[in-house]
Design a protein around this motif. Sequence first.
Motif, PDB file in Angstrom:
ATOM      1  N   GLY A 265       0.905  -1.281   0.017  1.00  0.00           N
ATOM      2  CA  GLY A 265       0.152  -0.046   0.054  1.00  0.00           C
ATOM      3  C   GLY A 265       0.873   1.079   0.128  1.00  0.00           C
ATOM      4  O   GLY A 265       2.040   1.302  -0.627  1.00  0.00           O
ATOM      5  N   GLU A 266       0.470   2.172   0.777  1.00  0.00           N
ATOM      6  CA  GLU A 266       1.082   3.385   0.996  1.00  0.00           C
ATOM      7  C   GLU A 266       2.578   3.691   1.309  1.00  0.00           C
ATOM      8  O   GLU A 266       3.229   4.453   1.341  1.00  0.00           O
ATOM      9  N   TYR A 267       3.068   2.213   1.856  1.00  0.00           N
ATOM     10  CA  TYR A 267       4.286   2.038   2.270  1.00  0.00           C
ATOM     11  C   TYR A 267       5.190   1.544   1.411  1.00  0.00           C
ATOM     12  O   TYR A 267       6.430   1.268   1.584  1.00  0.00           O
ATOM     13  N   GLY A 268       5.083   1.237   0.133  1.00  0.00           N
ATOM     14  CA  GLY A 268       5.574   1.024  -1.035  1.00  0.00           C
ATOM     15  C   GLY A 268       5.657  -0.782  -1.352  1.00  0.00           C
ATOM     16  O   GLY A 268       4.483  -1.030  -1.327  1.00  0.00           O
ATOM     17  N   PHE A 269       6.693  -1.251  -1.509  1.00  0.00           N
ATOM     18  CA  PHE A 269       6.753  -2.610  -1.920  1.00  0.00           C
ATOM     19  C   PHE A 269       7.907  -3.237  -1.192  1.00  0.00           C
ATOM     20  O   PHE A 269       8.640  -2.863  -0.668  1.00  0.00           O
ATOM     21  N   ILE A 270       7.702  -4.753  -1.125  1.00  0.00           N
ATOM     22  CA  ILE A 270       8.644  -5.607  -0.504  1.00  0.00           C
ATOM     23  C   ILE A 270       8.705  -6.987  -1.390  1.00  0.00           C
ATOM     24  O   ILE A 270       7.928  -7.322  -2.245  1.00  0.00           O
ATOM     25  N   SER A 271       9.801  -7.513  -1.062  1.00  0.00           N
ATOM     26  CA  SER A 271      10.328  -8.784  -1.609  1.00  0.00           C
ATOM     27  C   SER A 271      10.994  -9.529  -0.550  1.00  0.00           C
ATOM     28  O   SER A 271      11.731  -8.853   0.219  1.00  0.00           O
ATOM     29  N   LEU A 272      10.697 -10.874  -0.457  1.00  0.00           N
ATOM     30  CA  LEU A 272      11.130 -11.634   0.690  1.00  0.00           C
ATOM     31  C   LEU A 272      12.137 -12.823   0.030  1.00  0.00           C
ATOM     32  O   LEU A 272      11.644 -13.272  -1.017  1.00  0.00           O
ATOM     33  N   GLY A 273      13.260 -12.993   0.605  1.00  0.00           N
ATOM     34  CA  GLY A 273      14.033 -14.131  -0.093  1.00  0.00           C
ATOM     35  C   GLY A 273      15.122 -14.783   1.282  1.00  0.00           C
ATOM     36  O   GLY A 273      14.935 -14.200   2.313  1.00  0.00           O
ATOM     37  N   SER A 274      15.642 -15.818   0.973  1.00  0.00           N
ATOM     38  CA  SER A 274      16.597 -16.473   1.879  1.00  0.00           C
ATOM     39  C   SER A 274      18.190 -16.446   1.295  1.00  0.00           C
ATOM     40  O   SER A 274      18.283 -16.483   0.270  1.00  0.00           O
ATOM     41  N   ASP A 275      19.022 -16.193   2.388  1.00  0.00           N
ATOM     42  CA  ASP A 275      20.196 -15.870   1.717  1.00  0.00           C
ATOM     43  C   ASP A 275      20.939 -17.652   1.725  1.00  0.00           C
ATOM     44  O   ASP A 275      20.265 -18.727   1.778  1.00  0.00           O
ATOM     45  N   THR A 276      22.269 -17.717   1.397  1.00  0.00           N
ATOM     46  CA  THR A 276      22.766 -18.918   1.166  1.00  0.00           C
ATOM     47  C   THR A 276      22.847 -19.740   2.734  1.00  0.00           C
ATOM     48  O   THR A 276      23.429 -20.895   2.830  1.00  0.00           O
ATOM     49  N   GLU A 277      22.718 -18.801   3.776  1.00  0.00           N
ATOM     50  CA  GLU A 277      22.791 -19.650   5.238  1.00  0.00           C
ATOM     51  C   GLU A 277      21.492 -19.881   5.608  1.00  0.00           C
ATOM     52  O   GLU A 277      21.546 -20.322   6.836  1.00  0.00           O
ATOM     53  N   GLY A 278      20.541 -19.661   4.865  1.00  0.00           N
ATOM     54  CA  GLY A 278      19.127 -20.101   5.291  1.00  0.00           C
ATOM     55  C   GLY A 278      18.412 -18.905   6.091  1.00  0.00           C
ATOM     56  O   GLY A 278      17.383 -19.262   6.891  1.00  0.00           O
ATOM     57  N   ASN A 279      18.965 -17.714   6.054  1.00  0.00           N
ATOM     58  CA  ASN A 279      18.202 -16.778   6.812  1.00  0.00           C
ATOM     59  C   ASN A 279      17.438 -15.937   5.791  1.00  0.00           C
ATOM     60  O   ASN A 279      17.850 -15.572   4.799  1.00  0.00           O
ATOM     61  N   MET A 280      16.034 -15.811   6.263  1.00  0.00           N
ATOM     62  CA  MET A 280      15.110 -14.841   5.379  1.00  0.00           C
ATOM     63  C   MET A 280      15.452 -13.414   5.570  1.00  0.00           C
ATOM     64  O   MET A 280      16.052 -12.823   6.863  1.00  0.00           O
ATOM     65  N   PHE A 281      15.422 -12.431   4.663  1.00  0.00           N
ATOM     66  CA  PHE A 281      15.645 -11.297   4.570  1.00  0.00           C
ATOM     67  C   PHE A 281      14.604 -10.470   3.706  1.00  0.00           C
ATOM     68  O   PHE A 281      13.950 -11.304   2.742  1.00  0.00           O
ATOM     69  N   GLY A 282      14.479  -9.212   4.040  1.00  0.00           N
ATOM     70  CA  GLY A 282      13.558  -8.367   3.160  1.00  0.00           C
ATOM     71  C   GLY A 282      14.239  -7.169   2.564  1.00  0.00           C
ATOM     72  O   GLY A 282      15.279  -7.003   2.590  1.00  0.00           O
ATOM     73  N   LEU A 283      13.672  -7.063   1.294  1.00  0.00           N
ATOM     74  CA  LEU A 283      13.995  -5.852   0.445  1.00  0.00           C
ATOM     75  C   LEU A 283      12.684  -4.869   0.342  1.00  0.00           C
ATOM     76  O   LEU A 283      11.487  -5.146   0.414  1.00  0.00           O
ATOM     77  N   HIS A 284      13.092  -3.587   0.520  1.00  0.00           N
ATOM     78  CA  HIS A 284      11.729  -2.546   0.563  1.00  0.00           C
ATOM     79  C   HIS A 284      12.218  -1.474  -0.370  1.00  0.00           C
ATOM     80  O   HIS A 284      13.352  -0.917  -0.343  1.00  0.00           O
ATOM     81  N   SER A 285      11.361  -1.032  -1.263  1.00  0.00           N
ATOM     82  CA  SER A 285      11.391   0.193  -1.862  1.00  0.00           C
ATOM     83  C   SER A 285       9.998   1.066  -1.981  1.00  0.00           C
ATOM     84  O   SER A 285       9.175   0.483  -1.528  1.00  0.00           O
TER      85      SER A 285
END
Length: 130
Positions: free
Chosen positions: A108-128
């Motif tokens: 919504g008004e807060y933009g956009f996100i994507s979620l992924g997991s790294d090579t170590e199994g950690n989940m992380f987010g991207l925000h724009s």
Amino acid sequence: MEIKNPVGWFEIYVDDMDRAQKFYENILQVNLEILADPAKDSEEKIMMRSFPSDMQQYGASGALVYMDGLKAGGNSTLVYFSCEDCSVEEGRIEAAGGKVFKTKMSIGEYGFISLGSDTEGNMFGLHSLK
């Protein structure tokens, strides 16, 4: 009462520092810097690589951390990296050895996100915002 941003630092725990460093440098197109070992006088091994930061800017910085006895993955804290357009960084995840969990979506008004997991199994987010 002065209002401050709630996050002052983050750490992403890793099992293989070289692999994790290469992953994040690839995705975010940055160079991580070696931080001095805070436990250099003990037998505990700690390796840290910091993300670039500007203390005068909004947001928090942090580091990848390898620490004896602390395994990567399985944690419940999610770090979001700020991006111009998160679909660009999302497009680099799989080529760098990670996995896309959730493709770019509107929040919504807060933009956009994507979620992924790294090579170590950690989940992380991207925000724009776009």
